[in-house]
Design an enzyme around this catalytic site. Structure first.
Site, PDB file in Angstrom:
ATOM      1  N   THR A 190       0.855  -1.188   0.000  1.00  0.00           N
ATOM      2  CA  THR A 190       0.000   0.000   0.000  1.00  0.00           C
ATOM      3  C   THR A 190       0.891   1.238   0.000  1.00  0.00           C
ATOM      4  O   THR A 190       1.660   1.442   0.946  1.00  0.00           O
ATOM      5  CB  THR A 190      -0.900  -0.006   1.250  1.00  0.00           C
ATOM      6  N   LYS A 237      -7.828  -7.924  16.435  1.00  0.00           N
ATOM      7  CA  LYS A 237      -9.038  -8.590  15.951  1.00  0.00           C
ATOM      8  C   LYS A 237      -8.885 -10.079  16.228  1.00  0.00           C
ATOM      9  O   LYS A 237      -7.764 -10.546  16.466  1.00  0.00           O
ATOM     10  CB  LYS A 237      -9.251  -8.317  14.455  1.00  0.00           C
ATOM     11  N   CYS A 295      -3.000  -1.737   9.356  1.00  0.00           N
ATOM     12  CA  CYS A 295      -3.430  -1.156   8.075  1.00  0.00           C
ATOM     13  C   CYS A 295      -4.317   0.066   8.228  1.00  0.00           C
ATOM     14  O   CYS A 295      -3.910   1.171   7.876  1.00  0.00           O
ATOM     15  CB  CYS A 295      -4.154  -2.213   7.255  1.00  0.00           C
TER      16      CYS A 295
HETATM   17  C1  UGA Z   1      -8.062  -4.295   6.549  1.00  0.00           C
HETATM   18  C2  UGA Z   1      -9.089  -4.335   5.396  1.00  0.00           C
HETATM   19  O1  UGA Z   1     -10.337  -4.839   5.889  1.00  0.00           O
HETATM   20  C3  UGA Z   1      -8.587  -5.231   4.261  1.00  0.00           C
HETATM   21  O2  UGA Z   1      -9.512  -5.223   3.185  1.00  0.00           O
HETATM   22  C4  UGA Z   1      -7.231  -4.703   3.791  1.00  0.00           C
HETATM   23  O3  UGA Z   1      -6.674  -5.503   2.763  1.00  0.00           O
HETATM   24  C5  UGA Z   1      -6.261  -4.695   4.967  1.00  0.00           C
HETATM   25  O4  UGA Z   1      -6.785  -3.865   6.028  1.00  0.00           O
HETATM   26  C6  UGA Z   1      -4.952  -4.144   4.490  1.00  0.00           C
HETATM   27  O5  UGA Z   1      -4.882  -2.940   4.189  1.00  0.00           O
HETATM   28  O6  UGA Z   1      -4.012  -4.909   4.317  1.00  0.00           O
HETATM   29  P1  UGA Z   1      -7.462  -5.962   8.569  1.00  0.00           P
HETATM   30  O7  UGA Z   1      -6.452  -4.954   9.000  1.00  0.00           O
HETATM   31  O8  UGA Z   1      -7.104  -7.417   8.540  1.00  0.00           O
HETATM   32  O9  UGA Z   1      -7.959  -5.624   7.075  1.00  0.00           O
HETATM   33  O10 UGA Z   1      -8.671  -5.785   9.551  1.00  0.00           O
HETATM   34  P2  UGA Z   1     -10.248  -5.512   9.457  1.00  0.00           P
HETATM   35  O11 UGA Z   1     -10.985  -6.775   9.360  1.00  0.00           O
HETATM   36  O12 UGA Z   1     -10.532  -4.455   8.454  1.00  0.00           O
HETATM   37  O13 UGA Z   1     -10.502  -4.916  10.913  1.00  0.00           O
HETATM   38  C7  UGA Z   1      -9.837  -3.707  11.325  1.00  0.00           C
HETATM   39  C8  UGA Z   1     -10.266  -3.307  12.704  1.00  0.00           C
HETATM   40  O14 UGA Z   1     -11.596  -2.834  12.697  1.00  0.00           O
HETATM   41  C9  UGA Z   1     -10.198  -4.396  13.773  1.00  0.00           C
HETATM   42  O15 UGA Z   1      -9.567  -3.850  14.922  1.00  0.00           O
HETATM   43  C10 UGA Z   1     -11.652  -4.707  14.032  1.00  0.00           C
HETATM   44  O16 UGA Z   1     -11.878  -5.159  15.343  1.00  0.00           O
HETATM   45  C11 UGA Z   1     -12.306  -3.372  13.789  1.00  0.00           C
HETATM   46  N1  UGA Z   1     -13.740  -3.459  13.418  1.00  0.00           N
HETATM   47  C12 UGA Z   1     -14.123  -4.100  12.279  1.00  0.00           C
HETATM   48  C13 UGA Z   1     -14.692  -2.852  14.211  1.00  0.00           C
HETATM   49  O17 UGA Z   1     -14.373  -2.233  15.257  1.00  0.00           O
HETATM   50  N2  UGA Z   1     -16.020  -2.916  13.860  1.00  0.00           N
HETATM   51  C14 UGA Z   1     -16.410  -3.556  12.735  1.00  0.00           C
HETATM   52  O18 UGA Z   1     -17.630  -3.567  12.454  1.00  0.00           O
HETATM   53  C15 UGA Z   1     -15.439  -4.168  11.934  1.00  0.00           C
END
Ligand code: UGA
Length: 447
Positions: free
Chosen positions: A129, A335, A271
């Site tokens: 990125t 997460k 990320c």
């Molecule tokens: C994120 C993006 O979702 C991916 O599509 C992207 O490829 C990736 O970053 C990246 O740039 O490499 P990721 O960091 O694995 O993926 O995590 P997410 O699933 O997006 O969750 C991020 C955070 O948001 C976590 O701390 C999670 O607990 C929080 N979250 C998620 C919430 O607080 N509420 C929600 O409804 C969903």
């Protein structure tokens, strides 16, 4: 002849991509500058926790019994240059120290180290990125430094994998985005992704800057969605409303959608937080900072959640200080289904309470080792039950399935006070209340 692929950088992204490329039938050489990582991977061991990745790796690493042998690893750029027709750059782009901007030094080193070894036609594909404008700049640098000159092309192919689902997202991507400057690059990438394309993954071809922007805008949108619902949680608390019901109700509108509307202590990880900041910094350089000032608010809503969780805990303990209070923290990773504690809201909350004098004991199914490294002065327990023993309050901060399956009665027997605060809105309030617990969650009514 089948294409030979190299993958440079073997973190979450690169290790998964390398194994997935071998699964798709290609000969793959993975490269990293950290020899310990390469030794582990060559033994078929993954340096982090990612469901399904070790199995995938072991199916292909040369030297492992029964493996296809299509996947090997090296620390030598010379070997990578000689081997590959397509070189994927998967190194990380963290936030710069003391600045919002993205640290491009790993990407630049990878390009500089690879280029002198590109003596025949090749395609270099950036997956990291990066700030918009990087690909155009790197293409020039590559053409100047590669002995094969204009026969070395560059494409940008952003990655959308989620930790915890990395294998599935890589083998079956919901879209393949490629930024190219010529048709040859597009053709080669269609060959690389022939299997997912045949399964129906959309293939979207564009110029370099748009492909770079697709990635940062996708992550900004996701972050905005989370901060939106967390802002609603703040209003719900002030008005005695219930943000979980609110999210359910608005989520039925297909234009809004149910996903990424879980209110709680907010987003973290390697990320979303740094991508938002790097995007703002880059927009500033381009003179478009006004367009992204709202992201500053998204970031600050998110960071406020952590402080709010600490205050809710103080409140639950009677409103005084944390001195002499025992606080159990369930969850350390940013997460579930990951061992990643980078910018983890859970660990941040645990740390804040600890620094204010609370006796904090943390348990996490997979993140203990990383958490200990980042925060060695916190208390750690081997099980959830041990963590909550004698606790005045229990905080649920990462929504692991294991925590949803805990028996409130069993835990109730060992705590000092049956008080639980759900920072992820993922536990069943009725179940805990029935077992005699006081249950509170962010953005939901007290009772
Ligand atoms: C994120 C993006 O979702 C991916 O599509 C992207 O490829 C990736 O970053 C990246 O740039 O490499 P990721 O960091 O694995 O993926 O995590 P997410 O699933 O997006 O969750 C991020 C955070 O948001 C976590 O701390 C999670 O607990 C929080 N979250 C998620 C919430 O607080 N509420 C929600 O409804 C969903």
């Amino acid at each position: 002849m089948a294409l030979k692929i190299t993958v440079i950088g073997t973190g979450y992204l690169g290790a998964t991509h390398a194994a997935a490329m071998a699964e798709l039938g290609f000969e793959v050489l993975g490269l990293d500058v950290v020899p310990e990582k390469i030794e582990m991977l060559q033994r078929g061991e993954v340096p982090m926790y990612e469901p399904g990745l070790e199995d995938l790796l072991r199916r292909h690493v040369a030297g492992i019994e029964g493996a296809s042998g299509r996947l090997r690893f090296t620390t030598s750029y010379e070997e990578a240059g000689a081997f590959g027709d397509v070189h994927f750059i998967c190194v990380n782009t963290p936030q710069k120290h003391g600045e919002y901007a993205c640290d491009m030094s790993y990407v630049e080193s990878a390009f500089d180290a690879l280029a002198p070894h590109l003596t025949r036609p090749a395609l270099v594909v950036g997956k990291s990125t990066v700030p918009v404008g990087s690909a155009a700049r790197l293409a020039e640098r590559l053409a100047a430094a590669a002995p094969a000159g204009a026969d070395v092309e560059l494409a940008w192919n952003p990655e959308f994998l989620r930790e915890g689902f990395a294998v599935q997202d890589t083998l079956h991507p919901d879209r393949i985005v490629v930024g190219v400057a010529g048709e040859r690059a597009e053709e080669l990438l269609r060959e690389v992704y022939a299997t997912p394309l045949a399964e129906g993954s959309p293939f979207i071809v564009m110029d370099y800057p748009t492909s770079e922007l697709v990635k940062t805008s996708a992550n900004s949108f996701l972050a905005t969605k989370i901060s939106f619902i967390n802002a609603m949680a703040e209003v719900c608390e002030a008005a005695n409303g219930d943000v979980v019901k609110l999210a359910e109700a608005i989520g039925h509108d297909e234009r809004i959608g149910k996903k990424f509307l879980r209110a709680g202590i907010g987003f973290g990880g390697g990320c979303l937080p740094k991508d938002l900041r790097a995007f703002m910094a880059r927009a500033g350089e381009l003179g478009a900072d006004q367009a992204l000032t709202f992201l500053r608010e998204i970031d600050s809503i998110n960071m406020r959640r952590r402080g709010h969780m600490v205050e809710l805990t103080r409140d639950a303990l009677g409103g005084g200080g944390f001195l002499g209070k025992r606080v159990a923290v369930l969850g350390a990773t940013f997460k579930p289904d990951s061992d990643d504690v980078r910018d983890s809201p859970a660990l941040n909350v645990a740390g804040q309470i600890h620094l204010q004098g609370g006796q904090v004991t943390v348990y996490d199914p997979k993140g203990m080792e990383n958490a200990r490294r980042v925060f060695p002065t916190l208390g750690y327990a081997d099980t959830a039950l041990d963590a909550v023993r004698g606790a005045d309050v229990v905080l649920h901060l990462t929504e692991w399935r294991e925590f949803r399956e805990l028996d409130p009665a069993t835990l109730g027997d060992v705590v000092a006070e049956r008080r639980i605060l759900d920072g992820r809105n993922a536990l069943d309030p009725a179940l805990w209340r029935k077992a005699g617990w006081s249950y509170r969650a962010l953005g939901r009514p007290k009772a």
